[in-house]
Design an enzyme around this catalytic site. Structure first.
Site, PDB file in Angstrom:
ATOM      1  N   ASN A   9      56.176  48.976 -19.675  1.00  0.00           N
ATOM      2  CA  ASN A   9      55.834  48.345 -20.945  1.00  0.00           C
ATOM      3  C   ASN A   9      55.168  49.394 -21.834  1.00  0.00           C
ATOM      4  OD1 ASN A   9      54.798  46.811 -23.025  1.00  0.00           O
ATOM      5  ND2 ASN A   9      53.324  45.679 -21.761  1.00  0.00           N
ATOM      6  N   TRP A  10      55.916  49.850 -22.820  1.00  0.00           N
ATOM      7  CA  TRP A  10      55.392  50.934 -23.666  1.00  0.00           C
ATOM      8  C   TRP A  10      54.400  50.434 -24.715  1.00  0.00           C
ATOM      9  CZ3 TRP A  10      60.474  54.198 -24.756  1.00  0.00           C
ATOM     10  CH2 TRP A  10      60.812  54.887 -23.596  1.00  0.00           C
ATOM     11  N   LYS A  11      54.288  49.154 -24.886  1.00  0.00           N
ATOM     12  CA  LYS A  11      53.365  48.595 -25.896  1.00  0.00           C
ATOM     13  C   LYS A  11      53.658  49.236 -27.263  1.00  0.00           C
ATOM     14  CE  LYS A  11      50.272  47.631 -22.151  1.00  0.00           C
ATOM     15  NZ  LYS A  11      48.933  47.325 -21.694  1.00  0.00           N
ATOM     16  N   HIS A  99      52.613  38.123 -22.361  1.00  0.00           N
ATOM     17  CA  HIS A  99      51.752  39.255 -21.994  1.00  0.00           C
ATOM     18  C   HIS A  99      50.327  38.975 -22.473  1.00  0.00           C
ATOM     19  CE1 HIS A  99      49.908  43.209 -21.950  1.00  0.00           C
ATOM     20  NE2 HIS A  99      50.796  43.498 -21.018  1.00  0.00           N
ATOM     21  N   GLU A 101      48.163  40.704 -23.891  1.00  0.00           N
ATOM     22  CA  GLU A 101      47.825  41.160 -25.246  1.00  0.00           C
ATOM     23  C   GLU A 101      48.380  40.207 -26.298  1.00  0.00           C
ATOM     24  OE1 GLU A 101      49.153  45.178 -24.589  1.00  0.00           O
ATOM     25  OE2 GLU A 101      47.471  45.407 -23.205  1.00  0.00           O
ATOM     26  N   GLU A 171      49.318  39.809 -14.003  1.00  0.00           N
ATOM     27  CA  GLU A 171      48.564  40.868 -14.661  1.00  0.00           C
ATOM     28  C   GLU A 171      47.158  40.376 -14.970  1.00  0.00           C
ATOM     29  OE1 GLU A 171      51.347  43.962 -16.476  1.00  0.00           O
ATOM     30  OE2 GLU A 171      50.920  42.511 -18.024  1.00  0.00           O
ATOM     31  N   GLY A 177      44.975  48.273 -18.612  1.00  0.00           N
ATOM     32  CA  GLY A 177      44.522  49.394 -19.427  1.00  0.00           C
ATOM     33  C   GLY A 177      43.083  49.814 -19.164  1.00  0.00           C
ATOM     34  N   SER A 215      46.857  48.653 -14.558  1.00  0.00           N
ATOM     35  CA  SER A 215      46.432  49.972 -14.098  1.00  0.00           C
ATOM     36  C   SER A 215      47.191  50.464 -12.858  1.00  0.00           C
ATOM     37  CB  SER A 215      44.923  49.988 -13.846  1.00  0.00           C
ATOM     38  OG  SER A 215      44.233  49.696 -15.056  1.00  0.00           O
ATOM     39  N   GLY A 236      51.995  49.928 -17.713  1.00  0.00           N
ATOM     40  CA  GLY A 236      51.735  50.272 -19.106  1.00  0.00           C
ATOM     41  C   GLY A 236      51.528  51.772 -19.246  1.00  0.00           C
ATOM     42  N   GLY A 237      50.268  52.205 -19.217  1.00  0.00           N
ATOM     43  CA  GLY A 237      49.914  53.614 -19.453  1.00  0.00           C
ATOM     44  C   GLY A 237      50.752  54.612 -18.671  1.00  0.00           C
TER      45      GLY A 237
HETATM   46  P1  PGA Z   1      48.425  49.224 -17.812  1.00  0.00           P
HETATM   47  O1  PGA Z   1      49.198  48.021 -18.572  1.00  0.00           O
HETATM   48  O2  PGA Z   1      49.339  49.705 -16.716  1.00  0.00           O
HETATM   49  O3  PGA Z   1      48.200  50.270 -18.874  1.00  0.00           O
HETATM   50  O4  PGA Z   1      47.168  48.646 -17.266  1.00  0.00           O
HETATM   51  C1  PGA Z   1      49.963  47.092 -17.865  1.00  0.00           C
HETATM   52  C2  PGA Z   1      50.544  46.057 -18.794  1.00  0.00           C
HETATM   53  O5  PGA Z   1      49.853  45.653 -19.740  1.00  0.00           O
HETATM   54  O6  PGA Z   1      51.685  45.615 -18.616  1.00  0.00           O
END
Ligand code: PGA
Length: 258
Positions: A9-11, A99, A101, A171, A177, A215, A236-237
């Site tokens: 997930n590149w956000k 998600h 966010e 999640e 994050g 994470s 994500g990251g």
């Molecule tokens: P993260 O994000 O790996 O940066 O914690 C995961 C996500 O939000 O899907």
């Protein structure tokens, strides 16, 4: 070895040209390897405007592309929104729904998430339903109850015949994050609960995969992915660099090869 879902997930990261460069390098790294096999399912979720350049760089590769969001209406006066049909016709096969966010920054309720999920499945997309508790909910012992409410609310909108296109992603909000991942035991517990709830709802044959996200990186991936009810990672990251993204799967493989 079990099949692993490696979803990135590149956000709100990666300009079109950066996404294209990432995918060219990814395609080179995975050619002729295990990644083309049934053992790994890779999907990237770029921002909408980066989707075309990602698809351009991936022809013939086993990697698919998905959108991070999509709206539940088909068309009309919804400024800024992108319909699920647009997502599909742009070449995406997958979409995220719910998600954290979207829930916490953009105020999406369980009801909105359920509508989006339904529309995604109706247009033929595979939908990744994200769910998870906040830190406060975990610390007050409410994790299972919160997760159950989120899942049941979403499941109600899924017709049984579409259950095979559903993927779940646990999640925990506090792990996204932050560099703090859920322990493999805690993640396994919630993923097992979700898998059981899904098979209770859609029938034992449904075998809906449950991913863990929050994470995930190479150093914790092996342990997390080795748990029986964790079928993959939503990253994500660590999905923003080809090396750190692929290291997640490679660490799992090393650990399971003993
Ligand atoms: P993260 O994000 O790996 O940066 O914690 C995961 C996500 O939000 O899907």
């Amino acid at each position: 070895m079990k099949k692993i879902y490696l979803y990135g997930n590149w956000k709100m990261n990666m300009l079109p040209e950066e996404g294209e460069a990432f995918c060219r390098s990814l395609a080179d790294r995975i050619t002729g390897s295990l990644y083309g096999s049934d053992l790994v399912d890779i999907c990237l979720f770029p921002p909408f405007l980066t989707v075309p350049s990602v698809l351009k760089a991936l022809p013939g590769s086993p990697v698919s592309a998905g959108a991070q969001d999509g709206y539940f209406e088909d068309r009309g006066a919804y400024t800024g929104a992108v319909s699920m049909d647009m997502v599909r016709s742009a070449g995406c096969t997958h979409v995220l729904a719910g998600h954290s966010e979207r829930r916490h920054i953009f105020g999406e309720t369980d009801e909105i998430v359920a509508k989006k999920l339904r529309k995604a499945l109706d247009v033929g997309l595979k939908a990744v339903l994200c769910f998870g508790e906040t830190l406060e909910e975990r610390e007050s012992g409410k994790t299972i109850q919160v997760v159950q409410n989120q899942l049941l609310s979403a499941f109600q909108s899924v017709p049984g015949e579409h259950a095979q296109d559903l993927i779940l992603a646990y999640e925990p909000v506090w792990a996204i994050g932050t560099g703090k991942n859920a322990s493999p035991d805690d993640a396994q517990e919630v993923c097992a609960f979700a898998a059981k709830l899904a098979s209770g709802t859609f029938g034992g044959q449904s075998r809906i995969p449950v991913l863990y996200g929050g994470s995930v990186k190479d150093s914790n991936a092996g342990e997390l992915l080795s748990r029986p009810d964790i079928h993959g990672a939503l990253v994500g990251g660590a999905s923003l660099k080809v090396d750190s993204f692929l290291a997640i799967y490679e660490n799992y493989r090393k650990l399971s090869a003993g």
